[in-house]
Design an enzyme around this catalytic site. Structure first.
Site, mmCIF file in Angstrom:
data_model
loop_
_atom_site.group_PDB
_atom_site.id
_atom_site.type_symbol
_atom_site.label_atom_id
_atom_site.label_comp_id
_atom_site.label_asym_id
_atom_site.label_seq_id
_atom_site.Cartn_x
_atom_site.Cartn_y
_atom_site.Cartn_z
ATOM 1 N N ASP A 1 5.909 8.777 -1.029
ATOM 2 C CA ASP A 1 6.879 10.033 -1.084
ATOM 3 C C ASP A 1 7.331 10.572 -2.089
ATOM 4 O O ASP A 1 7.168 10.084 -3.361
ATOM 5 C CB ASP A 1 8.002 9.736 -0.151
ATOM 6 C CG ASP A 1 8.910 8.813 -0.884
ATOM 7 O OD1 ASP A 1 9.552 8.894 -1.612
ATOM 8 O OD2 ASP A 1 8.959 7.517 -0.055
ATOM 9 N N GLY B 1 0.807 -1.327 0.035
ATOM 10 C CA GLY B 1 -0.071 -0.025 0.164
ATOM 11 C C GLY B 1 1.030 1.316 0.057
ATOM 12 O O GLY B 1 1.717 1.319 -0.825
ATOM 13 N N GLU C 1 -24.682 -4.363 -11.293
ATOM 14 C CA GLU C 1 -23.686 -3.549 -10.536
ATOM 15 C C GLU C 1 -22.660 -3.456 -11.878
ATOM 16 O O GLU C 1 -21.670 -2.425 -11.890
ATOM 17 C CB GLU C 1 -23.277 -4.768 -9.675
ATOM 18 C CG GLU C 1 -24.010 -4.591 -8.203
ATOM 19 C CD GLU C 1 -23.431 -5.543 -7.314
ATOM 20 O OE1 GLU C 1 -23.320 -5.066 -6.042
ATOM 21 O OE2 GLU C 1 -22.997 -6.620 -7.567
HETATM 22 C C1 DGJ Z 1 0.866 -5.606 -1.331
HETATM 23 C C2 DGJ Z 1 0.308 -4.700 -2.231
HETATM 24 O O1 DGJ Z 1 0.035 -3.600 -1.680
HETATM 25 C C3 DGJ Z 1 -0.620 -5.395 -2.835
HETATM 26 O O2 DGJ Z 1 -1.723 -4.565 -3.462
HETATM 27 C C4 DGJ Z 1 -0.492 -6.561 -3.596
HETATM 28 O O3 DGJ Z 1 0.264 -6.066 -4.795
HETATM 29 C C5 DGJ Z 1 0.560 -7.506 -2.784
HETATM 30 N N1 DGJ Z 1 1.477 -6.761 -2.153
HETATM 31 C C6 DGJ Z 1 0.902 -8.441 -3.812
HETATM 32 O O4 DGJ Z 1 1.815 -9.487 -2.988
#
Ligand code: DGJ
Length: 733
Positions: free
Chosen positions: A535, A530, A615
């Site tokens: 940055d 995420g 949907e």
């Molecule tokens: C962490 C990422 O934030 C997710 O969206 C996904 O890509 C996973 N890693 C995959 O391992």
């Protein structure tokens, strides 16, 4: 000329369109900070600094007779250590003789058009040579250690950048244990500190607290900028709001360990330092060697936080990332992660891609799980060989199929990591960051490659460019899923281990130069579980970053609210996922998920077969609406309409074109009360004299009324429901 120097007074004045920054070399050679704030004339404001004979505030040895001269309270441009200033230092050396002092005195300066160089580090770009540079060199006469303070002035943008080069011009080796990029001294301290942070799956939360006596700090020692604290912040007057009050924003253009420290001292003065975190940092400089500290971007607004936000959004849109996508409307994407996680095969991938078209998707992204031994998240990173059991016809074939569907194709990579069972690890255990003789800590069962080594980077450039080529990728998601621990490079001698965290970052930037900048037609999205590396350093290379692994629309409101202060909406990766939400279990209407995802680079993170026909039709309509509205988001001004940390009932925000002809307003109900009073969503950024048609409300109304009185929020809107209004100015159509 935005930079002026007056020899008689030793005063440097830096002007931008609405701000002025002033400093002065005093008769001792100390570079004093005089002023940063609302634009003033070329006046001398040194009278603001009052000197007193203060007990226990030392006087420099060469000014013993001036008992009212003390570094203990004089505001300075770059804070030294050990010679009378007891506040937080910007620099901390161990000199050749073992002494621990630095006192910088003015040596020389240079003013020139165009930007300064920061080799190997990301920084604001300036192809048009719109900035001016001031370099001021301070010298510690006893050791020959020099500090070159770099100031970049972007006049039109109301932005001043700071960076620092430290040069050892002495005769002995000097060890640096702290080098901050910027000191900002204030004469008063009635300010609040706003900063952003949280944890994995809830990052970028907004924190505002009064600056109080003593020291406050936030930072990261995790090897990357982190989910916990963003390398940015704001100091604003305690009464500052979106539209009123002095606000100073600062963003570190760096993706590694950082520290922001704010001190309110015994005399109620305030100092802010921002730079690389000194923990586990040590840099040795032999005579003649230098060290460069990364850039800080500063801006000031005397009219509150909205203006400050738009100053940063504007400069980051135009001067940070070279990618052609930065200011383009991004393709609507569907990412496979929450649809199938690691459990898929060719048939499933093609099925999702095909059905994604029904949602109006333009780009299909195959996330993690496409390479050998990647059936769970504990294995497989490093070799980057296709899993032929899952994808027997190969990447090239798969990509062709997807392209033939009329979709762009994207792929996931995590170049910086390695799993222990891989060929790469077996062949090159020394390519991994770990301390010999210690059992290394693991994160997601993976280890970090030593990017300070050129041979590691060469390997990755070849592998990653190979994957991108083979996949004919139009998009790449660059992920990184653990913190860095056990910092040690087997390529460096023991005494240089304090350099590895920063050398890792320099290696990462070199790697991104060679992979991202070498593939200018590919849209890259950054990610670190995420928003763990959201940055300006990363945004120099990649025009968007996945905002958070939390796709819950209500949680996202706060995450995106935090990010909105300093980062433009088009840099925030944001998707619609299914309900119950995978991270929080919350149920929200599809419409609300779409409205929230439209705050950023809109897309889907789901298996279309989990949606009803109705949907799917709605999704297609959202994708269409996004394409219609996105130009306003990409180029316009951004306004927060509520603070979700203060208003628990609803969250609103809006984007307005620069000419104020068009605006999109979004509102999400986060809570409801029975028999509730009527609340009003007060808009911002409109032309008060303009007449606006509010689509969806059958209303024509002046900007004044919309901003002063607002749009009534009626009882029809239930918990977690959302609305969007499109406003068009009609008196000037
Ligand atoms: C962490 C990422 O934030 C997710 O969206 C996904 O890509 C996973 N890693 C995959 O391992």
């Amino acid at each position: 000329m935005s930079i002026k120097y007056q020899k008689e007074t030793g005063i440097f004045t830096l002007h931008t369109k609405h701000t002025t920054y002033q400093m002065q070399v005093d008769n001792l050679g100390t570079l004093l900070h005089l002023y940063y704030g609302e634009k003033i004339a070329d006046e001398d404001v040194s009278f603001l600094i009052i000197r007193n004979d203060r007990g226990f505030s030392p006087n420099p040895g060469d000014r013993m007779e001036e008992r009212d001269y003390s570094l203990d309270f004089l505001p300075q441009e770059y804070a030294g250590i050990g010679t009378g200033d007891f506040r937080i230092p910007a620099i901390s050396p161990v000199n050749g003789d073992g002494s621990l002092a630095f006192s910088g005195r003015y040596k020389r300066h240079k003013i020139y058009d165009g930007p300064y160089e920061l080799s190997g580090l990301p920084k604001l770009r300036d192809q048009k040579k719109e900035s001016q540079t001031l370099e001021i060199t301070l010298e510690d006469e006893a050791t020959g250690l020099m500090v070159e303070l770099l100031y970049g002035v972007f006049e039109e943008a109301d932005v001043i950048t700071r960076a620092v080069k430290v040069l050892n011009q002495g005769k002995e080796e000097i060890k640096l244990s702290k080098v901050m990029s910027c000191t900002l001294d204030f004469l008063e301290s009635d300010y609040d500190l706003i900063h952003f942070g949280g944890h994995h799956v809830q990052e970028h939360e907004y924190h505002r607290q009064p600056v109080s006596f003593g020291c406050q700090s936030f930072g990261s020692v995790r090897g990357y900028s982190s989910h916990q604290h963003n390398p940015s912040g704001i100091l604003c007057k305690t009464n500052a709001s979106e539209e009123e009050g002095d606000c100073y924003g600062f963003v570190f253009v760096y993706s590694g360990n950082f520290l922001c420290e704010v001190e309110k001292n015994q005399f109620s003065q305030m100092r802010m330092n921002l730079g690389i975190h000194p923990q586990q940092f040590e840099w040795r400089l032999l005579p003649g060697e230098s060290f460069t500290a990364p850039q800080v971007v500063l801006s000031y607004s005397e009219t509150g936080l909205s203006r400050l936000t738009n100053n940063f959004h504007n400069i980051f849109r135009t001067n940070l990332c070279e990618s052609k996508y930065m200011n383009q409307v991004r393709p609507v994407l569907l990412n496979s992660w929450e649809a199938v996680y690691l459990d898929f095969d060719e048939k499933k991938i093609l099925e999702i891609a095909r059905s994604s078209k029904e949602l109006g998707t333009e780009l299909f992204v195959m996330d993690d799980g496409w390479f050998v031994n990647r059936n769970d998240d504990s294995h497989g990173l490093g070799d980057w060989e296709l899993d032929e059991k899952k994808l027997p016809h190969g990447l090239c074939w798969l990509s062709e199929q997807i392209h033939q569907m009329g979709l762009l194709f994207g792929i996931w990579i995590e170049p910086e990591m390695v799993s222990q069972g891989t060929k790469l690890y077996k062949e090159h255990p020394d390519w991994v960051i770990q301390i010999p003789g210690r059992n290394p800590s693991m994160g997601r069962a993976q280890m970090v490659l030593d990017l300070s080594r050129k041979e590691v980077r060469d390997y990755l450039v070849e592998k990653m460019n190979g994957v991108i080529r083979e996949a004919h990728a139009d998009y790449v998601k660059w992920d990184a899923n653990r913190s860095i621990t056990d910092i040690y490079s087997q390529a460096l001698p023991g005494m240089k281990q304090g350099e590895v965290f920063h050398r890792y970052m320099l290696g990462l930037y070199d790697l991104m130069d060679r992979i991202i900048l070498a593939n200018p037609d590919v849209l890259f999205e950054g990610c670190s579980g995420g928003g763990g590396r959201f940055d300006a350093g990363m945004l120099y290379y990649q025009p968007q970053i996945w905002g958070s692994d939390d796709t819950d629309a209500i949680a996202r409101l706060k995450i995106q609210y935090g990010l909105s202060y300093l980062y433009p909406s088009q840099t925030i990766g944001s998707h619609v996922s299914v309900c119950p939400n995978h991270q929080t279990g919350r149920m929200t209407p599809l419409h609300t998920r779409a409205v929230t995802a439209m705050h950023g680079t809109f897309g889907f993170e789901l298996d279309p077969s989990d949606l009803s026909e109705e949907e799917k039709k709605q999704c297609k309509e959202y994708a269409r609406e996004y394409k219609e509205y996105a130009p306003v988001m990409v180029e316009g001004d951004y306004y927060r309409l509520t603070n979700p940390y203060e208003n628990h009932l609803f969250t609103g925000w809006m984007h307005v074109t620069k000419d104020k002809q068009k605006a999109w307003v979004s509102l999400v109900m986060t809570d409801v009360e029975g028999n509730a009073p009527i609340s009003y969503l007060k808009l911002r950024g409109l032309d008060k004299d303009g007449m606006y048609r509010v689509d969806g409300l059958n209303l024509v109304c002046s900007g004044t009324v919309l901003m002063k009185m607002g749009i009534p929020i009626t009882w029809e809107l239930k918990e977690y429901e959302a609305v969007r209004y499109c406003l068009t100015r009609i008196d000037k159509e």
